[in-house]
Design a protein around this motif. Structure first.
Motif, short mmCIF file in Angstrom:
data_model
loop_
_atom_site.label_atom_id
_atom_site.label_comp_id
_atom_site.label_asym_id
_atom_site.label_seq_id
_atom_site.Cartn_x
_atom_site.Cartn_y
_atom_site.Cartn_z
N THR A 45 0.76 -1.25 0.06
CA THR A 45 -0.11 -0.18 0.05
C THR A 45 0.79 1.40 0.01
O THR A 45 0.66 2.21 -0.62
CB THR A 45 -1.04 -0.04 1.21
OG1 THR A 45 -1.67 -1.24 1.23
CG2 THR A 45 -1.70 1.09 1.22
N HIS B 74 -5.21 0.98 5.94
CA HIS B 74 -6.75 1.00 5.29
C HIS B 74 -7.58 2.03 5.72
O HIS B 74 -8.25 2.95 5.35
CB HIS B 74 -7.35 -0.37 4.99
CG HIS B 74 -8.36 -0.44 3.96
ND1 HIS B 74 -8.32 -0.23 2.55
CD2 HIS B 74 -9.61 -0.16 4.05
CE1 HIS B 74 -9.15 -0.20 1.89
NE2 HIS B 74 -10.27 -0.16 2.98
N LEU C 146 -5.45 3.70 -3.34
CA LEU C 146 -5.72 2.62 -2.37
C LEU C 146 -6.28 1.47 -2.83
O LEU C 146 -6.28 0.38 -2.77
CB LEU C 146 -6.89 3.18 -1.11
CG LEU C 146 -7.26 2.39 -0.34
CD1 LEU C 146 -6.30 1.77 0.61
CD2 LEU C 146 -8.27 2.72 0.47
#
Length: 124
Positions: free
Chosen positions: A12, A82, A122
């Protein structure tokens, strides 16, 4: 945290860095701003909590030497990263609504563009 979770959070962060470089090449100010802010939010979340640290004492009792006061940063899970990014997106969208309702459409558009850049990084 297991190795798989760590690799997901690393992926990420890699996607965010890649998106930031692309935004900088394209001179997309809103995307650069949003992505830098998102990466800073992750870095801040990794910071060590110092509330339990012992109070400062006399200099002669202080640790000495290279790295003697270094502390490992917190390891964030993929879910943590996240959640941080989703919060960043939600905050920008909420602020954009506020600006739009007050007639500041330019600022609202900029915040929406920042949110889109984070969301796209994302999702990729």
């Amino acid at each position: 945290m297991d190795a798989t979770d760590e690799s997901h959070s690393d992926k990420t962060l890699t996607r965010l860095r890649t998106a930031l470089r692309a935004a900088m090449r394209h001179r997309d100010r809103a995307a650069v701003s949003g992505l830098r802010s998102a990466m800073a939010a992750i870095a801040n979340a990794e910071a060590v909590n110092i509330t339990g640290a012992p109070p400062a004492g006399a200099i002669e009792t202080s640790p000495v030497g290279v790295g003697s006061t270094e502390v490992a940063r917190r390891m964030l899970t993929h879910a943590d990263v996240h959640a941080i990014l989703e919060t960043e997106v939600a905050e920008r969208e909420q602020a954009a609504e506020g600006y739009a309702s007050r007639g500041s459409q330019d600022q609202a558009d900029r915040l929406r563009a920042e949110a889109t850049a984070i969301r796209d990084a994302l999702a990729s």
